[in-house]
Write an enzyme that holds these catalytic residues in place. Sequence first.
Site, PDB file in Angstrom:
ATOM      1  N   ARG A   1       0.772  -1.241   0.000  1.00 21.09           N
ATOM      2  CA  ARG A   1       0.000   0.000   0.000  1.00 21.09           C
ATOM      3  C   ARG A   1       0.806   1.297   0.000  1.00 21.09           C
ATOM      4  O   ARG A   1       0.225   2.365   0.051  1.00 21.09           O
ATOM      5  CB  ARG A   1      -1.021   0.030   1.150  1.00 21.09           C
ATOM      6  CG  ARG A   1      -1.975  -1.134   1.100  1.00 21.09           C
ATOM      7  CD  ARG A   1      -3.165  -0.987   1.967  1.00 21.09           C
ATOM      8  NE  ARG A   1      -2.855  -0.725   3.363  1.00 21.09           N
ATOM      9  CZ  ARG A   1      -3.781  -0.456   4.280  1.00 21.09           C
ATOM     10  NH1 ARG A   1      -5.046  -0.430   3.943  1.00 21.09           N
ATOM     11  NH2 ARG A   1      -3.439  -0.241   5.528  1.00 21.09           N
ATOM     12  N   ASP A   2       2.134   1.206  -0.086  1.00 17.79           N
ATOM     13  CA  ASP A   2       2.933   2.435  -0.205  1.00 17.79           C
ATOM     14  C   ASP A   2       4.187   2.164  -1.034  1.00 17.79           C
ATOM     15  O   ASP A   2       5.292   2.565  -0.675  1.00 17.79           O
ATOM     16  CB  ASP A   2       3.295   2.996   1.169  1.00 17.79           C
ATOM     17  CG  ASP A   2       3.747   4.452   1.112  1.00 17.79           C
ATOM     18  OD1 ASP A   2       3.404   5.160   0.134  1.00 17.79           O
ATOM     19  OD2 ASP A   2       4.458   4.895   2.043  1.00 17.79           O
ATOM     20  N   VAL A   3       3.995   1.488  -2.166  1.00 19.43           N
ATOM     21  CA  VAL A   3       5.108   1.203  -3.072  1.00 19.43           C
ATOM     22  C   VAL A   3       5.495   2.505  -3.757  1.00 19.43           C
ATOM     23  O   VAL A   3       4.651   3.186  -4.344  1.00 19.43           O
ATOM     24  CB  VAL A   3       4.708   0.143  -4.123  1.00 19.43           C
ATOM     25  CG1 VAL A   3       5.810  -0.068  -5.141  1.00 19.43           C
ATOM     26  CG2 VAL A   3       4.330  -1.164  -3.440  1.00 19.43           C
TER      27      VAL A   3
END
Length: 157
Positions: free
Chosen positions: A37-39
């Site tokens: 969710r935070d690539v």
Amino acid sequence: MISNNSFEEKQIIKWALQAAKALKYMHYSFSPKAIHRDVKPDNMLMNRDLILKISDFGLSKWTFDPAKTFCGTVCYMAPEILRGRGRNYDEKVDVYSWGKSFWRCFKGRIPPQDNLSSIPIVSSRSEKVNLAIRKAVKNDPRDRPSMRTIVDHLSNL
């Protein structure tokens, strides 16, 4: 962090595959699946041998229950998260962020918020890389490939 044009395309292609393999592992090696969710490039680190490692799992989520939270870094965030309002999303948000991250690595600038799937070539070296990134950043998550498909696609380079 990989976010400028100081590396050769060949090396960035290797990192794109390494990141895809790491996300494939998160998405398919556990039950339930894990979503990062935070690539983004800031969460991609290199070891001494220039092997890419995904970092910062603070926003990661096991998919015991549907993911609905508005979280991540806006310029890499998938449209379904940006639309928010409690809608469910899945691991395809990581696919989108992977595509935007490697678009930035090839282009050397932060990706625009609009639809990148219509933006031309990012890699002069590989049409397969261009195609993988274009498919990854499709607005509709149903049109995006899985990380398994991306790994298979890039492994043949």
